[in-house]
Design an enzyme around this catalytic site. Structure first.
Site, PDB file in Angstrom:
ATOM      1  N   GLU A   8      -5.388  -6.209  -1.724  1.00  0.00           N
ATOM      2  CA  GLU A   8      -5.304  -5.462  -0.468  1.00  0.00           C
ATOM      3  C   GLU A   8      -6.664  -4.846  -0.187  1.00  0.00           C
ATOM      4  O   GLU A   8      -6.983  -3.757  -0.681  1.00  0.00           O
ATOM      5  CB  GLU A   8      -4.233  -4.354  -0.535  1.00  0.00           C
ATOM      6  CG  GLU A   8      -2.811  -4.870  -0.633  1.00  0.00           C
ATOM      7  CD  GLU A   8      -1.751  -3.765  -0.511  1.00  0.00           C
ATOM      8  OE1 GLU A   8      -2.117  -2.581  -0.391  1.00  0.00           O
ATOM      9  OE2 GLU A   8      -0.563  -4.112  -0.554  1.00  0.00           O
ATOM     10  N   GLU A  67       2.475  -2.208  -6.560  1.00  0.00           N
ATOM     11  CA  GLU A  67       1.787  -0.991  -7.008  1.00  0.00           C
ATOM     12  C   GLU A  67       2.707  -0.154  -7.899  1.00  0.00           C
ATOM     13  O   GLU A  67       2.842   1.051  -7.711  1.00  0.00           O
ATOM     14  CB  GLU A  67       1.309  -0.168  -5.808  1.00  0.00           C
ATOM     15  CG  GLU A  67       0.232  -0.860  -4.992  1.00  0.00           C
ATOM     16  CD  GLU A  67      -0.327   0.028  -3.866  1.00  0.00           C
ATOM     17  OE1 GLU A  67       0.369   0.964  -3.433  1.00  0.00           O
ATOM     18  OE2 GLU A  67      -1.448  -0.234  -3.432  1.00  0.00           O
TER      19      GLU A  67
END
Ligand SMILES: *[C@@H]1O[C@H](CO)[C@@H](O)[C@H](O)[C@H]1NC(C)=O
Ligand SMILES: *[C@@H]1O[C@H](CO)[C@@H](O)[C@H](O)[C@H]1NC(C)=O
Ligand SMILES: *[C@@H]1O[C@H](CO)[C@@H](O)[C@H](O)[C@H]1NC(C)=O
Ligand SMILES: *[C@@H]1O[C@H](CO)[C@@H](O)[C@H](O)[C@H]1NC(C)=O
Ligand SMILES: *[C@@H]1O[C@H](CO)[C@@H](O)[C@H](O)[C@H]1NC(C)=O
Length: 633
Positions: A263, A183
């Protein structure tokens, strides 16, 4: 059917027109047909996250088998750098840190692996997996092309990645793809030189043909800073996101190739003081079915959450510092103790609609034992135990030093000085600029007076006489793992001010509590109590110990310290983590059965930081209590 959906369906994987490369193992991206190709055939993964660092080694096989029996064909794992290189240049890949053994077990179970070696991983793990020793360079810019940072990353990756080579799918192992960073688009630095450097490094050690990818949150800004050519851009989102909108964002950055949600959040984490997080099981199954029907590749985060044993929990810092609780149950399909939940069975039913589930029964939950009550006895307060806990003795310093300057990265440190003048009236002790990281327990001549807490309690009162001993025990509650505040130094970071005096001339005791306890203390060093009146439980940081009588069984159990306040617990030398019963939500600590001896008295050691109940009892239950709102009985 809206435009997005048509667009997505058009660009999902078609099964016709497949070139088969017989006999060779390969894994690649098919941009023409918008899917992964495994051995030349279209491949879709249904994966679950499990962190080997949060599950003891003896249970890896059990958890992996349950994931396989659910119908998953892959697991997604993080490699926490600081778990393997706690001290700079000293590597540990054994026992609970034996990554290759984990890969081997997954391979034997029939599970492919999606590897996420960082270097930064977030994961609600201490400092997002970065080693705290990086902070010895106080101006280091983490997660950027900073030279000191890159040098450390290069050295680490030159140790880790060559070990991974033989585990790549193309080399006969089970790793199909490798995530670079994590991320990265959520981080303020947005440093493309850093990401380019990592891409080169990963390609150098893993070969040009390994599928590298990035994962980012579901906004354009995050995708812009987190993605780079040559690494496949994937996204992550949970039940609060509209699926077709989520994947159409991925499509803006990867117009062709497989849809991937790296995710998909099955649950969520808890911080101390939060309500226990729960995510609806039905919603998970419905959304999973929708994604699978689009031929998307899905990784469920988490599938098995596990535990932040020891000091490994991370923390967030948005408006204020918030430490993550010990349990990482995550409301995941497999519970913290590895039990299949209703959520798991619903997911299995969903997967069954798309592919065959392995035949045979789901392994049942492991047996649990309510061992009952144990009464603990006081060992002593921390200030009187420094011979055992700080064998190397104190460092003298005019002003306070941080944990990092002392090269003690985790746990607790004691700062000692003297009151500079008589203080007959309550005098404020303050830490300007919020310099207590994270909690300071203050006593004068051994009498506990109160505490300071980062972002919450910035002032307390002190009385005493000139020359009295002032002890400040500072607790590191876990380094920030997300956002711009990850340079999270610990200890007293600014001077303490008492009335009008700046406190100076400190003795700073590094404390190696874990080493003392691992070598048998305090049970091995118990002396006869001194004659005289028995001291009752006192306030402030005090050690307690006791033994759980063996009963022939070493089953999983859950330790509750209901009326205790806040502290740390060890069983047979192993650090179970933190408890903080009055802040919650977590009320019990998971005790894996194999930690217990079926035949010898089991040693329990508790460091209570504020105040133990009069009865000094703890209780072992046969089920977890992770929410404070569950009644205390
Ligand atoms: C390596 O880690 C394992 C698992 O935590 C531990 O048991 C072992 O003592 C460590 N080895 C060293 C040399 O620190
Ligand atoms: C992984 O498992 C397969 C199938 O059992 C086996 O052939 C292969 O040698 C294993 N790979 C490694 C690296 O152990
Ligand atoms: C998702 O968004 C689309 C419009 O982009 C809408 O048509 C669809 O109903 C939404 N789905 C859900 C489950 O809300
Ligand atoms: C400190 O003492 C002063 C004076 O007695 C009192 O007004 C104040 O409330 C006390 N502060 C705390 C945090 O106890
Ligand atoms: C408990 O501690 C004692 C003293 O250190 C040690 O001899 C014993 O083996 C420990 N018990 C267990 C089950 O580890």
């Amino acid at each position: 059917m809206d435009v997005n959906t048509i667009f997505l369906l058009f660009f999902t994987c078609f099964t016709g027109n497949i070139k088969s490369v017989s006999g060779t193992r390969s894994f690649s991206i098919d941009y023409e047909n918008n899917c992964f190709l495994k051995d030349g055939k279209p491949f879709q993964y249904i994966s679950g996250s499990i962190h080997y660092s949060r599950v003891p080694q003896y249970y890896w096989k059990d958890r992996l088998l349950k994931m396989y029996m659910t119908g998953l064909n892959a697991v997604q794992i993080y490699v926490p750098w600081n778990f393997h290189e706690e001290k700079q240049g000293v590597y540990n890949f054994s026992g609970d840190r034996d990554l290759e053994h984990f890969l081997d077990l997954a391979n034997q179970t029939g599970l492919l692996v999606i590897l996420r070696p960082g270097p930064y991983i977030c994961a609600e793990w201490e400092m997002g997996g970065l080693p705290a020793w990086l902070l010895q360079k106080p101006y280091i810019v983490l997660r950027s092309a900073d030279t000191d940072y890159l040098e450390a990353v290069n050295t680490w990756m030159a140790v880790l990645l060559p070990k991974m080579r033989k585990w790549l799918y193309t080399n006969g192992g089970n790793i199909i793809s490798v995530q670079v960073e994590n991320e990265y688009g959520s981080y303020y630095a947005c440093d493309y030189n850093y990401m380019r450097h990592l891409r080169t490094l990963f390609q150098y050690f893993l070969g040009e043909n390994t599928v590298l990818f990035t994962t980012d949150g579901n906004t354009d800004k995050e995708m812009t800073c987190g993605t780079l050519e040559g690494m496949y851009a994937t996204i992550d989102f949970g039940t609060d996101t509209n699926i077709s909108q989520g994947f159409s964002r991925q499509r803006r950055f990867e117009p062709r190739g497989p849809l991937v949600n790296s995710e998909f959040y099955t649950g969520w984490l808890d911080h101390w003081g939060d309500q226990h997080a729960e995510v609806d099981s039905q919603k998970i199954s419905t959304m999973l079915a929708e994604m699978l029907s689009m031929k998307a590749n899905v990784n469920m985060y988490m599938f098995e959450g596990g535990t932040n044993f020891g000091y490994w929990n991370g923390a967030d810092h948005d408006n204020r510092y918030r430490s993550v609780v010990t349990s990482y149950d995550y409301n995941a399909p497999l519970s913290e103790a590895g039990d299949p939940t209703e959520k798991l069975l619903n997911i299995q039913d969903t997967i069954r609609k798309f592919r065959d589930i392995p035949e045979g029964p789901m392994p049942p939950p492991l047996p649990k034992m309510a061992y009952g009550l144990v009464t603990l006895s006081m060992v002593g307060d921390i200030s009187s135990l420094l011979d055992e806990l700080s064998p190397q003795g104190p460092v003298k310093s005019h002003y306070p030093l941080s944990f990092e300057e002392m090269k003690q990265y985790y746990g607790f440190m004691l700062y000692r000085t003297k009151l500079p003048r008589d203080l007959p009236e309550s005098t404020p002790l303050i830490c300007p600029l919020n310099g207590v990281h994270d909690r300071a327990y203050v006593s004068v001549n051994g009498v506990f007076l109160g505490l300071l807490e980062r972002d919450r309690i910035l002032m307390m009162n002190v009385t005493g006489e000139q020359g009295d001993q002032l002890d400040v025990l500072v607790e590191n509650m876990g380094r920030v793992n997300f956002g711009s505040k990850i340079n999270d130094l610990k200890g007293l970071l600014t001077n303490l001010i008492l009335g009008t005096d700046v406190l100076k001339d400190w003795l700073i005791f590094p404390l190696d509590i874990d080493e003392a306890i691992a070598s048998g203390w305090p049970q091995s060093g118990l002396r006869q109590p001194p004659p005289g009146p028995v001291r009752g439980p006192s306030a402030g940081p005090v050690f307690y110990q006791g033994t759980l009588a063996p009963n022939g069984l070493a089953w999983d159990t859950f330790l509750r310290l209901g009326d205790w306040t806040k502290g740390q617990v060890w069983i047979n030398g192993v650090n179970l983590g933190r408890y903080w019963s009055n802040r919650g939500p977590q009320q019990t600590l998971y005790v894996p059965g194999p930690l217990l001896s079926p035949s010898q008295p089991n040693n329990i050691t508790v460091l209570e930081l504020e105040g133990a109940p009069l009865h000094t009892r703890v209780v072992f239950l046969d089920r977890p209590v992770l929410s404070s709102s569950v009644s205390k009985t």
